[in-house]
Scaffold this active site. Structure first.
Site, PDB file in Angstrom:
ATOM      1  N   THR A 233      33.615  47.850 -63.839  1.00 20.69           N
ATOM      2  CA  THR A 233      33.678  47.162 -62.542  1.00 20.69           C
ATOM      3  C   THR A 233      32.945  45.829 -62.644  1.00 20.69           C
ATOM      4  O   THR A 233      33.424  44.795 -62.172  1.00 20.69           O
ATOM      5  CB  THR A 233      33.061  48.024 -61.431  1.00 20.69           C
ATOM      6  OG1 THR A 233      33.871  49.200 -61.251  1.00 20.69           O
ATOM      7  CG2 THR A 233      32.997  47.269 -60.111  1.00 20.69           C
ATOM      8  N   GLU A 237      34.397  42.016 -62.194  1.00 20.80           N
ATOM      9  CA  GLU A 237      33.841  41.085 -61.207  1.00 20.80           C
ATOM     10  C   GLU A 237      33.239  39.846 -61.871  1.00 20.80           C
ATOM     11  O   GLU A 237      33.357  38.737 -61.337  1.00 20.80           O
ATOM     12  CB  GLU A 237      32.796  41.782 -60.341  1.00 20.80           C
ATOM     13  CG  GLU A 237      33.305  42.960 -59.531  1.00 20.80           C
ATOM     14  CD  GLU A 237      34.471  42.622 -58.618  1.00 20.80           C
ATOM     15  OE1 GLU A 237      34.660  41.433 -58.289  1.00 20.80           O
ATOM     16  OE2 GLU A 237      35.209  43.551 -58.259  1.00 20.80           O
TER      17      GLU A 237
END
Length: 328
Positions: A233, A237
């Site tokens: 994740t 990002e």
């Protein structure tokens, strides 16, 4: 491979193809979000960006300058006029906002995330050998970015669920102010954000008070939150933070402004089976669902492309919008 969209669009919206459909549903049962045991991966970066651009003319000007700079850099690299500046080490400040002991993540968990970022951005990740032969020729290799943990800030807060309104980035709203965002990459780790795993600001926000990445604690670093338990994740990002868009261009057969990522109809989830075929503009092609900028499970994403590497290098270059982060 798709052609780059060089026009500067006022709100950063990308083009889409008409009457294009997903033509191959050959993914096995593991591709369904239900089989992953959790909701679908959710990243609010593009929505947050569009809202900010819509409401801020100055930010729109910075966005336009960013894409003009990126286009010129990519053309100059192609023509051999510029060379990458070598490896850049980015100092990272992790701001931990916790309500429970479980949300007050350990130093070891934080370091595991830094280790994952360094592996993924240098192409030394243990699953790099899973790249299909079809895409091996366009795999990025080392992007030239390293991450160094500079500081950890911790704060107990009473907030149960955070939204994507940047409240966690303000001490006045029970969050933590950024540490010098011009020279440090700030990450906020928070308890819960509903179905959103994380979100990021793009480089037009460089140096602003809200610049950085937000990630829910149970998806930060190595955790037990399968299938988002491997720290990817943050890799996704940070890709946004360094000016990478979602690989499907946030539109049906959209454009991520990278020439060597195949056009695809939409996001992919779970663990697709290669090859996964999509049809856009009447052309059927295998899609790069294993790219970090798609929405597949952590274990199913393991590469950037060469074109994405060049976009990253354009923002960390000495004349790029994130040049202030450079520690050589």
């Amino acid at each position: 491979m798709k052609k780059l969209l060089f026009g500067i669009l006022a709100l950063g919206l990308v083009s889409s193809c008409n009457n294009d459909n997903l033509t191959n549903q050959s993914e096995d049962s593991s591709t369904t979000p239900e089989s992953s045991g959790l909701f679908k991966r959710g990243c609010a970066s593009e929505e947050v960006r569009q809202e900010a651009l819509k409401n801020n003319a100055q930010l729109r000007q910075k966005y336009e300058a960013l894409e003009a700079h990126t286009e010129k850099f990519m053309n100059d690299v192609k023509l051999g006029k510029v060379l990458p500046d070598g490896t850049v080490e980015i100092p990272v400040v992790v701001n931990v906002l916790y309500r429970t002991a479980a949300e007050n993540i350990s130093d070891a968990q934080i370091q595991s995330q830094i280790n994952t970022l360094n592996a993924d951005f240098s192409a030394t990740n243990s699953d790099i050998n899973k790249i299909p032969t079809e895409f091996a020729a366009v795999a990025a290799g080392n992007t030239g970015v390293k991450f160094r943990l500079a500081q950890v800030n911790r704060k107990s807060t009473t907030v149960r669920n955070w939204r994507t309104n940047d409240a966690m980035k303000k001490t006045s709203s029970k969050g933590l102010d950024a540490t010098d965002p011009t020279h440090y990459f700030n990450i906020w780790v928070v308890g819960e954000m509903g179905s959103v795993l994380g979100y990021a600001t793009f480089p037009e926000s460089a140096g602003l008070w809200n610049d950085g990445v937000v990630i829910a604690a149970k998806y930060f670093g190595n955790t037990s939150a399968v299938p988002y338990n491997l720290g990817r994740t943050a890799t996704h990002e940070v890709g946004h933070y360094l000016n990478l868009r979602h690989i499907w261009g946030d539109a049906n057969c959209g454009n991520d402004l990278v020439a060597d990522t195949p056009t695809q109809t939409t996001a992919n989830y779970g663990k697709p089976t290669y090859p996964l075929l999509n049809t856009c503009s009447g052309v059927q092609r295998s899609v790069m669902f294993m790219n970090y900028m798609d929405y597949v499970d952590d274990a199913a994403m393991f590469m950037f492309s060469g074109g994405q590497k060049t976009r990253i290098q354009s923002v960390i270059a000495s004349a790029g919008p994130r040049a202030g982060l450079r520690i050589n």
